[in-house]
Scaffold this active site. Structure first.
Site, PDB file in Angstrom:
ATOM      1  CD1 TRP A 326       7.320 -23.527 -10.057  1.00 51.57           C
ATOM      2  CD2 TRP A 326       9.034 -23.795  -8.655  1.00 51.57           C
ATOM      3  NE1 TRP A 326       6.844 -23.336  -8.773  1.00 51.57           N
ATOM      4  CE2 TRP A 326       7.872 -23.491  -7.896  1.00 51.57           C
ATOM      5  CE3 TRP A 326      10.227 -24.002  -7.971  1.00 51.57           C
ATOM      6  CZ2 TRP A 326       7.880 -23.401  -6.496  1.00 51.57           C
ATOM      7  CZ3 TRP A 326      10.229 -23.907  -6.584  1.00 51.57           C
ATOM      8  CH2 TRP A 326       9.060 -23.611  -5.877  1.00 51.57           C
ATOM      9  CG  ASP A 327       4.512 -26.993 -10.607  1.00 50.49           C
ATOM     10  OD1 ASP A 327       4.970 -25.846 -10.601  1.00 50.49           O
ATOM     11  OD2 ASP A 327       3.353 -27.262 -10.245  1.00 50.49           O
ATOM     12  CD  GLU A 468       2.757 -18.479  -6.909  1.00 48.77           C
ATOM     13  OE1 GLU A 468       1.578 -18.754  -6.635  1.00 48.77           O
ATOM     14  OE2 GLU A 468       3.316 -18.836  -7.957  1.00 48.77           O
ATOM     15  CE  LYS A 582      -0.232 -20.470  -3.532  1.00 47.83           C
ATOM     16  NZ  LYS A 582      -0.303 -19.973  -4.907  1.00 47.83           N
ATOM     17  CD  GLN A 583       4.252 -21.950  -3.294  1.00 49.63           C
ATOM     18  OE1 GLN A 583       3.352 -21.210  -3.666  1.00 49.63           O
ATOM     19  NE2 GLN A 583       4.834 -22.836  -4.090  1.00 49.63           N
TER      20      GLN A 583
HETATM   21  O1  IFM Z   1       4.112 -23.542  -9.594  1.00 51.54           O
HETATM   22  C1  IFM Z   1       3.060 -23.459  -8.704  1.00 51.54           C
HETATM   23  C2  IFM Z   1       3.289 -22.286  -7.803  1.00 51.54           C
HETATM   24  O2  IFM Z   1       4.472 -22.466  -7.065  1.00 51.54           O
HETATM   25  C3  IFM Z   1       2.133 -22.110  -6.857  1.00 51.54           C
HETATM   26  N1  IFM Z   1       0.914 -21.926  -7.607  1.00 51.54           N
HETATM   27  C4  IFM Z   1       0.625 -23.037  -8.495  1.00 51.54           C
HETATM   28  C5  IFM Z   1       1.756 -23.297  -9.460  1.00 51.54           C
HETATM   29  C6  IFM Z   1       1.468 -24.516 -10.329  1.00 51.54           C
HETATM   30  O3  IFM Z   1       1.452 -25.667  -9.569  1.00 51.54           O
END
Ligand code: IFM
Length: 764
Positions: A326-327, A468, A582-583
């Site tokens: 999805w990046d 995640e 995490k994010q």
């Molecule tokens: O798409 C990301 C994910 O959100 C977090 N881990 C790494 C992936 C690739 O950049």
């Protein structure tokens, strides 16, 4: 001015990895790591071809690293010179971002006191996609004889290889070639090489997969000698006969010559920068970091094909299996849609070409429609495994729920297609497959809904959101919002198609048998549960039960670690039972779909989630930068912007998860840096009809010039602390509305529109 990055005397192993990434050259067809000419697989040399994958036995399928045709080594008195092991008096590497040219200068001091200086200039041609060119100049402080070994090194760095077999080294005077086939699908590949220059040459083959020519070079003191090297890279996916294609390209390159090839390559890059260069006055560091970010996006973008997209680690290696995540749609696409719509279109057409893979995945899990791969390769089938991480303690694989539960991927793709259409005004993408993708994504999400009788609403259960570390949760705010948004897109799309393209609309609904699902979507769309801000605290819970988890400070959680590389998510991860994420998750949702929420809501959530976010993904900091700028926290936004924009300059990113290497370039962060500057600091927002500009410039930025293309119209925007100006580059059709400070203006055809900002808006 702010166009070059230079590193001097950076020769330790960490720096070698970092510079391999930051000095990467590429043309969308292949990426060539920023290593030195004498380096081998130990220093992670790589030539990664986009869209070509291979699998060995039961190992992970990943991109093929091609034999390194850029290998050159100087031998002095039987001693090969190597920047890492020989005595080096001076060393520098420079990347000219404006022209995508890499220079390397090294002065070696030999045991007998001779100074040998090497200057290598190289580029991956953006005018001839299969060509790498290197000009190698050597000078000696004394008369001597050197041997230069120049050729093709087939002994390459692999994570899950070796991917090539049946090596055929051959001499086709004056060329040397190395052919091989891939292990899994037996795809023939060939690397051809031609070194042109003085000296007498002999060819030798080492270990069957290295073919080199040895050039004897008599040197006169302080008189430089120059060799021009041309390398062609092909696979049978590009041409029927990769060997012949490579031979003819190498011969042609030698005829044209290094300088002319360099000129045509530079012209391509100059034209690109003319279209997209964003100029910041007052902050050279930010300027360079932003150009660096844009450079990396352009170097790996598939401008030449709509059959490939951009992997999460670009073309810098095999990490994450070369998968497209999805990046691309959420973090990189906005840059391309506003600056290079034709590339954005390619990226999205790749999703159409891989739609059948997404349909297969949906069926595999018992759903209908298109469930896109979490890690997509050439067919669209999911390369993501069920066990992505290894436990550092037990050495056993950890079950991760990325592949099966990150359902937001399909919503992200639908959103990106709709956004592209809104920015470009180009309906052809929708008609050529984009509409079908949106419908199939909506269908998948429809089949993923759960109706709660008690609550009389549709929920989405058992998912993993962007964060995640918390897997298999219910009603992840990001996922639910994006799914509801996908249903809205689907309904708007239907009205749009029926009004403008009724015949195509009908044919498509029939082709994919969508009428009933469309009716169902109409019915449920308003009833999808969208987690909302708490009336008192204004906090949006990331998922059901999130706020009841242990509320621990990030530092404290990190102190609980027993191993620096231990994985914090999964069943036993330290973060799993806590509110540490995490994010960016809710914060990202607020950036994408937060329009309906007040700045107070965004601010309350920013203040809540920011200290609880590990920033463990390179996708996270840009979301915090974007939202911080929006709510006027400019200093915090700037901090996160710089982190994002310099990630591959500083190398400050996570390199290992457990024993798994995840290093490489970070194109999502590159795209995020651009978004933070344009959408965040300049406050630019396109609603589909009106361009809103609400700047929050960092203290150092006195002015920013932003070129943008909207509906095919090139616009030049300038934002300063006192004024916003905007001008159309050519006359345009229709009307472009510009809103600054609640006032809407129609953009005049010829003159510049200048709107002063009141003193209160001129904040630092
Ligand atoms: O798409 C990301 C994910 O959100 C977090 N881990 C790494 C992936 C690739 O950049």
């Amino acid at each position: 001015m702010s166009w070059t990055i230079t590193e001097t005397n950076q020769l330790d192993d960490m720096a070698t990895d970092r510079l391999g990434n930051s000095f990467l050259l590429g043309n969308g067809y292949f990426g060539y790591r920023g290593t030195l000419e004498e380096y081998t697989k130990e220093q992670k040399t790589a030539a990664i071809v986009s869209g070509l994958y291979d699998r060995v036995g039961g190992l992970w399928r990943e991109p093929i690293n091609f034999p390194n045709g850029g290998f050159i080594q100087v031998v002095y008195q039987n001693q090969p010179l190597h920047a890492k092991t020989s005595r080096v008096e001076q060393h520098s590497q420079t990347l000219d971002l404006h022209h995508a040219v890499h220079d390397r200068h090294t002065v070696f001091l030999t045991d007998d006191g001779n100074r040998l200086s090497v200057h290598a200039r190289r580029f991956v041609s953006s005018a001839r996609l299969h060509l790498l060119c290197i000009q190698y100049t050597i000078e000696s402080s004394r008369d001597c004889e050197l041997v230069v070994r120049s050729g093709i090194d087939g002994d390459v760095w692999d994570l899950n290889g070796p991917h090539l077999c049946d090596f055929q080294p051959e001499v086709h005077q004056p060329l040397i070639t190395l052919s091989a086939i891939s292990q899994e699908l037996h795809v023939p590949i060939a690397v051809c090489e031609n070194t042109v220059g003085p000296g007498t040459s002999q060819t030798c083959v080492e270990a069957g997969k290295r073919i080199l020519r040895q050039i004897r070079l008599p040197m006169k003191a302080n008189q430089a000698q120059t060799l021009d090297k041309f390398v062609a890279i092909h696979s049978a996916k590009d041409t029927d006969n990769p060997l012949l294609a490579g031979q003819s390209l190498c011969q042609e390159a030698a005829r044209v010559g290094f300088d002319s090839l360099l000129n045509e390559h530079c012209a391509v890059w100059e034209a690109r920068w003319k279209r997209c260069d964003l100029q910041i006055t007052g902050d050279a560091k930010a300027q360079l970091a932003l150009r660096f970010s844009m450079y990396h996006l352009l170097a790996i973008a598939p401008a030449h094909t709509d059959r490939a997209s951009i992997p999460a680690r670009g073309l810098s290696g095999q990490v994450y299996k070369g998968g497209i995540f999805w990046d691309t749609e959420i973090f990189m696409l906005p840059f391309f849609a506003f600056e290079f719509p034709e590339i954005a279109r390619n990226l999205l057409m790749y999703r159409f070409h891989t739609l059948d893979g997404a349909r297969r995945k949906a069926r595999e899990y018992g759903f209908r429609g298109a469930y896109y791969a979490w890690e997509s390769q050439d067919s669209g089938d999911d390369a993501c495994t069920e066990f992505n991480v290894t436990d550092v303690f037990t050495k056993r694989p950890i079950r991760t729920y990325f592949r099966d539960k990150q359902v937001h991927i399909s919503a992200d793709i639908a959103h990106a297609i709709w956004t592209y259409s809104s920015i470009t005004g180009d309906d052809t993408l929708l008609l050529d497959g984009g509409a079908e993708v949106i419908y199939e994504c909506a269908r998948f999400l429809l089949t993923r809904l759960y109706y709660s009788r008690e609550k009389n609403r549709y929920e989405i259960l058992d998912v993993t959101g962007p964060d995640e570390y918390h897997e298999r949760v219910h009603n992840n705010a990001f996922t639910n919002w994006m799914a509801a948004h996908t249903f809205e897109i689907c309904l708007h799309l239907t009205v749009f198609l029926q009004e403008r393209y009724p015949a195509q609309a009908e044919a498509l609904l029939e082709k994919i048998d969508f009428q009933k699902d469309l009716e169902a979507i109409r019915e449920v769309s308003g009833q999808v549960y969208r987690p909302a801000p708490d009336p008192q605290t204004m906090i949006i819970p990331q998922f059901d039960g999130y706020l009841a988890l242990e509320d621990i400070a990030l530092d404290e959680l990190l102190r609980r670690k027993l191993d620096p590389n231990e994985y914090l998510g999964g069943g036993n991860g330290l973060a799993t039972t806590t509110q540490i994420i995490k994010q960016a998750d809710v914060i990202l949702a607020l950036h994408i779909l937060g329009e309906k929420h007040s700045r107070e809501v965004v601010a309350a959530n920013w203040d809540y989630y920011e200290p609880r976010t590990e920033q463990g993904s390179s996708l996270s900091t840009c979301a915090y930068a974007l939202t911080a700028a929006h709510i006027g926290k400019v200093a915090a936004a700037y901090k996160y912007f710089i982190t994002t924009a310099t990630i591959d300059l500083t190398g400050d990113s996570i390199q290992y998860v457990g024993p798994l290497y995840i290093g490489g370039t970070h194109p999502a962060a590159n795209g995020g840096a651009w978004m933070a500057a344009v959408f965040g600091f300049c406050g630019i927002h396109w609603s589909g009809r009106t361009l809103t500009i609400d700047p929050h410039l960092p203290a150092l930025w006195s002015e920013v010039h932003v070129p943008l293309t909207i509906h095919g119209q090139s616009l030049r925007l300038s934002v300063s602390k006192h004024e916003v100006t905007i001008q159309a580059v050519q006359p345009f059709h229709g009307e472009i509305l510009v809103q600054v400070l609640q006032e809407v203006h129609a953009l005049p055809q010829k003159e510049k529109l200048s709107i002063p900002l009141p003193a209160s808006e001129s904040k630092p």
